[in-house]
Structures are given as C-alpha cells and as structure tokens.
Design an enzyme around this catalytic site. Structure first.
Site, PDB file in Angstrom:
ATOM      1  CD  GLU A  92       4.694   3.637   1.481  1.00 54.02           C
ATOM      2  OE1 GLU A  92       4.068   3.921   2.649  1.00 54.02           O
ATOM      3  OE2 GLU A  92       4.608   2.534   1.350  1.00 54.02           O
ATOM      4  CD  GLU A  93       5.468  -1.598   1.338  1.00 54.41           C
ATOM      5  OE1 GLU A  93       5.011  -1.643   2.646  1.00 54.41           O
ATOM      6  OE2 GLU A  93       4.465  -1.690   0.488  1.00 54.41           O
TER       7      GLU A  93
ATOM      8  NE  ARG B  74     -12.333  10.623   6.168  1.00 53.30           N
ATOM      9  CZ  ARG B  74     -12.335  11.256   7.189  1.00 53.30           C
ATOM     10  NH1 ARG B  74     -11.176  11.462   7.762  1.00 53.30           N
ATOM     11  NH2 ARG B  74     -13.422  11.385   8.124  1.00 53.30           N
TER      12      ARG B  74
ATOM     13  CG  ASP C 158       9.146   0.784  -1.655  1.00 50.05           C
ATOM     14  OD1 ASP C 158       8.245   1.791  -1.963  1.00 50.05           O
ATOM     15  OD2 ASP C 158       9.013   0.492  -0.631  1.00 50.05           O
TER      16      ASP C 158
HETATM   17 ZN   LIG Z   1       2.436  -1.899   1.414  1.00 47.28          ZN
HETATM   18 ZN   LIG Z   2       1.729   0.742  -0.812  1.00 44.34          ZN
END
Ligand SMILES: [Zn+2]
Ligand SMILES: [Zn+2]
Length: 383
Positions: free
Chosen positions: A131-132, A171, A74
């Site tokens: 995702e945003e 990590r 996205d």
């Molecule tokens: Zn972003």
């Molecule tokens: Zn991103």
C-alpha cells in the site's frame, strides 16, 4: 471464542506482525501467516495474488450478494526507535503506519464471522501488499482480483492516531486525497553572477512560479474544496558565483476530486509555461498521477454508519468527517467497484505519536473495535 480470548489472541498476532515487518511486495512471511490463520478457520485460501496478496472467501446461507474487506500488510522503511518487547527484528523496517493492526483486525473479523456465520451471502477477505508505494491494489487487480473474486462492494479502514480511540469517521465522496507529483524544469542561459543582463536567469522564473502556483489554490480552486500544492525540492546547477542555466522545482499536490486533479494539472502547466515565456526561458512540465482520491459511495457509507453505531454507539460516529489529506491506494479499487473507506480512531491518551514516526506502535485497544465493526458490517449488509 469469547471476546476477551480473541482480544488476547489479536494482540499476540499483532505483536508478532510488528516484530517481523516486511515492505512492499516482500510480505512473504506475513502472507504465509495470514494464509495459515485463514486455513485454520476452514476457508479456501488463495495466495500470490498480485505478488504476495492473499484472498479468502466465506459464504453463509444462499444469498447472492458479495462484499470484500481489505487490509494492507506492508511496513515502511524506517528504523524503529521504541524499546517495547515487540520491537522490529528487521533492521531499517517497521510497522510505522499500523498495517500490522489492520491485518490483525481483519483476521479477527474472519475468526468472528467463521464462528457465527450469521449472514446471508459471501464475504471476501483481501490482504494486500504494497500500500505504501501505492502499487499493491493495482497489482492485485492486474492479476485478475475482481475477475476471479468478484465483489459488489469493497470496504477498508485506516487507524487514525489523531482521533480518540474507538471513534469511527467517514464521509460520502472524497475522504482521502489524491497525490500527484510534478517536476518543472526551467532552462535559461547561465553566466557570470556579476552580469545578469547577459543571460536569462531561470531563478527569476522559478521564484515567480513558486508564488504564482498558490494562486491556483486561492483563485482557481473552489474555496470549499481542499487543495494543497507544495514545492518540496529546488535544484540548480549550483555554483555560488554563477547564474545557473537550469532550475528544477519538484513537488506534490493533493485534492479530493478528479475534477480538481485535472484543474491543478492544467493550471500548473499554464502558469509555469506562461511565466517562462514572459521571461524568455524554456519550460518542461511533467505531472504524474500517483494516487487517486478515495471516493466513497453514499449507500456504502450508510451501511458503514449503521454498523458503526451498532459497534461503538452514535456519539462516537461521525458520518460527515473532514477529509484526511493523506493518500491511500484503496482509491484504485473504488475506480472499479463502489465502497467505503473509514477512519478508526486509535489515539492513545498517554502519548500522541503520529503515523510514520519511528516511535509509532498500533493501539491494541482498538483491535477488537475494528474486528467487531467488520463483523457488524457483514451482518448488516448481507442480511
Ligand atoms: Zn503509511
Ligand atoms: Zn497506512
């Protein structure tokens, strides 16, 4: 395909994606493009997972192990201000976080792996929507992602323009922060600005709360754990000559462990309510969990490190990097299966434009680095 040809191909794909950005759950053309490329590689492709998600699997040998690699597709709602030849054609939308690069990178890995098949087991390619806003991973899982396409482990990356191009950082434990949102609504008793003694000024409580919240960071949190509490909005009833009845403080917190998330929420509630009680005001406290912290599994980190050293050399790999206090909905997958999220340095020498900036453009020089890293990871893990 020779690696110079593949690099050229990935740049063409990345620019095409950059020109046609689509935001959360509207990644229809992007998903179609991804599905078409995966089909051309001879894979069975499943679309419409969690809205616009795409999944493809590739098997070699008779190994039973299965790993997933995820890319997000996205864009963000931002007007692009660049004037390069692949500038966004969709008004008010742009690939300002580099998810165009993540998508092209995973397609590159699919090309390499489908060609060489030098592994023993199954790799699944997950192309995720949204995702945003932090809802895409959950949408795919709610749609049965891991029931239909189970994996033993999952891996993902984000480009990092604040790190030199080609370095790989990760990590064990928290690598990216939680994001929680809060709203503190204080009700006093408004009145004439000249007569504070006749009312209950909610701004007194708000001011004391604003400062006291930082003592949670300095006095309650472990000094070795990163915690951020930011009050970002204040709203009052808003007449300059009246003491308001209501004040709302809104904001955002970050931390890198579930324990710290709980500590912050509980202490914020106690501090806010305690101060309001002391001042005779009423307090309503709302706290919502938006993103979990991204918590990497030690064994998966070790696998990434071996693949990373093979890809870019030991001197460019940091296996115990500083956490990045931004948030990632990759965390949602890690609640169900172990995995590792890593940062791929993508800084440009000539300019250093941050993510979510209107001038941001993915660094094409690291497309192949990412694709080769994924290929090496699959070969390393699925021996
Ligand atoms: Zn972003
Ligand atoms: Zn991103």
């Amino acid at each position: 395909m020779d690696s110079r040809d593949l690099k050229k191909q990935l740049i063409i794909w990345r620019h095409m994606l950059h020109q046609n950005p689509e935001t959360a759950f509207e990644e229809k053309k992007t998903a179609e493009f991804v599905a078409e490329k995966l089909k051309e590689l001879g894979m069975e492709v499943h679309t419409g997972i969690g809205g616009t998600g795409v999944v493809a699997s590739l098997s070699a040998g008779d190994g039973k192990a299965v790993i997933g690699i995820r890319a997000d597709m996205d864009a963000i709602n931002l007007k692009e201000l660049s004037d390069h030849d692949h500038v966004s054609k969709n008004a008010g939308k742009m690939h300002g976080c580099g998810h165009d690069g993540h998508t092209a990178t995973l397609l590159g890995a699919a090309v390499l792996l489908a060609e060489t098949k030098n592994f023993n087991g199954t790799v699944r390619f997950f192309f995720q929507p949204a995702e945003e806003p932090g809802h895409g991973a959950k949408a795919m899982m709610d749609d049965g992602l891991f029931e239909k396409y189970p994996v033993d482990e999952i891996y993902g990356l984000h480009n990092a323009p604040f790190l030199p191009a080609g370095v790989i950082h990760t990590r064990t434990g928290g690598i990216m922060a939680s994001e929680d949102n809060f709203k503190i609504r204080i009700t006093g008793q408004g009145g004439h600005a000249s007569s504070p003694h006749q009312g209950i000024d909610p701004l007194t409580s708000a001011s004391q709360i604003y400062l006291a919240l930082q003592t949670i960071v300095s006095r309650n949190g472990n000094p070795l754990h990163p915690i951020v509490i930011s009050c970002t909005e204040w709203h009052t009833d808003g007449a300059h000559n009246a003491i308001p009845t209501h004040v709302e403080i809104l904001g955002d917190t970050r931390s890198c462990s579930k324990e710290d998330q709980i500590l912050i929420e509980n202490r914020m509630r106690e501090v806010s309510q305690g101060i309001c009680t002391m001042n005779g005001a009423k307090c309503e406290f709302d706290y919502t969990h938006e993103f979990n912290p991204v918590l990497n599994d030690k064994n998966c980190v070790d696998t990434v490190i071996r693949a990373a050293i093979q890809t870019v050399g030991k001197e460019k790999v940091d296996e115990n990097c500083e956490p990045w206090m931004a948030s990632e909905d990759f965390a949602a997958y890690l609640n169900q299966v172990p995995g590792c999220f890593l940062l791929l340095g993508s800084g440009k020498t000539e300019e250093n434009i941050p993510l979510h900036n209107a001038m941001f453009d993915y660094n094409d020089e690291v497309l192949m680095t990412g694709a080769e890293l994924w290929k090496n990871l699959v070969e390393e893990r699925l021996k």
